[in-house]
Design an enzyme around this catalytic site. Sequence first.
Site, PDB file in Angstrom:
ATOM      1  N   ASP A 165       0.841  -1.191   0.000  1.00 33.48           N
ATOM      2  CA  ASP A 165       0.000   0.000   0.000  1.00 33.48           C
ATOM      3  C   ASP A 165       0.886   1.253   0.000  1.00 33.48           C
ATOM      4  OD1 ASP A 165      -3.068   0.745   0.641  1.00 33.48           O
ATOM      5  OD2 ASP A 165      -1.733   2.197   1.603  1.00 33.48           O
TER       6      ASP A 165
ATOM      7  N   GLU B 199      -4.547   2.569  -4.431  1.00 31.10           N
ATOM      8  CA  GLU B 199      -3.100   2.525  -4.207  1.00 31.10           C
ATOM      9  C   GLU B 199      -2.657   1.196  -3.613  1.00 31.10           C
ATOM     10  OE1 GLU B 199      -4.813   4.411  -0.407  1.00 31.10           O
ATOM     11  OE2 GLU B 199      -5.357   4.106  -2.499  1.00 31.10           O
TER      12      GLU B 199
ATOM     13  N   ASP C 154      -1.600   9.642 -10.493  1.00 29.39           N
ATOM     14  CA  ASP C 154      -1.443   8.576 -11.494  1.00 29.39           C
ATOM     15  C   ASP C 154       0.029   8.375 -11.840  1.00 29.39           C
ATOM     16  OD1 ASP C 154      -4.152   8.243 -11.555  1.00 29.39           O
ATOM     17  OD2 ASP C 154      -4.472   9.282 -13.465  1.00 29.39           O
TER      18      ASP C 154
END
Length: 293
Positions: free
Chosen positions: A167, A210, A184
Site C-alpha cells: 500500500d 493505491e 497517477d
Amino acid sequence: MKDKPTILIVDDTKENINILLSLLKDYDVVVALNGQKALQMTTKNEIDLILLDIVMPEMDGYEVCKAFKDSIKTQNIPILFITANSDDVSIEKAFSMGGVDYVTKPFKPVELLARVKTHLQLSQTLKKLEDLATKDYLTGIYNRRMFFQLGETLLRTNEKVFGVMIDIDKFKNINDTYGHCFGDTVLKSVVNTIQKFVTQDMVFARLGGEEFALLIQSDSEDAVLQKVEQIRQAVQAIEESHENSTVKITISNGIANSKEYDTLNTLMAQADEALYDAKGSGRNKVCLFRSRT
C-alpha cells in the site's frame, strides 16, 4: 513491441522447413526439429503462432500440442497443424487437442499464407481483448480479477507461496495536495519500480486504488522478507518532481505464508492484517503475519 510476429515451426523434415522458411520470409521464424526443442523455444522466445507437424519421433504433434495447452505461458498460442495425415480421425484429434486449424501436405502456398495471416490477426485481436479483461488500465499489470484467478491456480500447484499486500503510504494526501494526474504518475512510478523485482513465476497485480498484491513462490521466509525489503527501499528512493516540489514516496508491506492457509482469500486476508500492522506502527516498513493464537 516487436516489429514482426514470431512463428515457431516444429517439424523434423528439413525439406518442409526450407519450404516454410521461404514462404514465411516476411515474419520472424524460429525452428525446432522435435517436441522437446519446441517446448524449450517457447521459454526463450515470444511466440505468436505455431506450425506443428503431427508425425515426429519421440513426441508426436498431438503430445506437443497438449504440452503447450497445459502450460499457462503457452496455452493461448494458436497452433496450426501441418501434416500429410488427411483422414477424419487425425483431423478431429488435432482440433480436440487444441489446434485452431489444419493444413494438409503438400500444401498450397497461397492457402497456407492466408491461414497464417488470418490466425495471427485473430490472435492479436484476442490478446487485445484479453488485456482489456485482465490488465489494469492505468499501470498495465494484472487487475484484481486476474490476480485471484492466477493465484488460485498457483496455490493449488505449489505448497510454498507467500502473499504480499502493498500500500502506498498517505496516497490520499498526494492526490489532495498535487492532484489526481500527479497521483497517477506516482502509481505508475511505483509499479515500474516494483516490476524490476518481479520474475515470471510471481503474480503482481493492482487490487484497486493505491493497493497492490504480489505472490511469491519460495522455500525461504527470509528470502521473501529480503525481496520485499528491497522493493520497499527501491520505492523509498523514488523522487517525483511537481513544480518546485520533490515528492518522496514510501510503501507499507504485509506478508503471509501459504503453508498455514488453504485458500487465497485467507492468505491475502492475513497479509492484509500484516499490512495493517505495518501502517499502524509507523508505515514504510515490512511486517510478517504472526498468528495471535
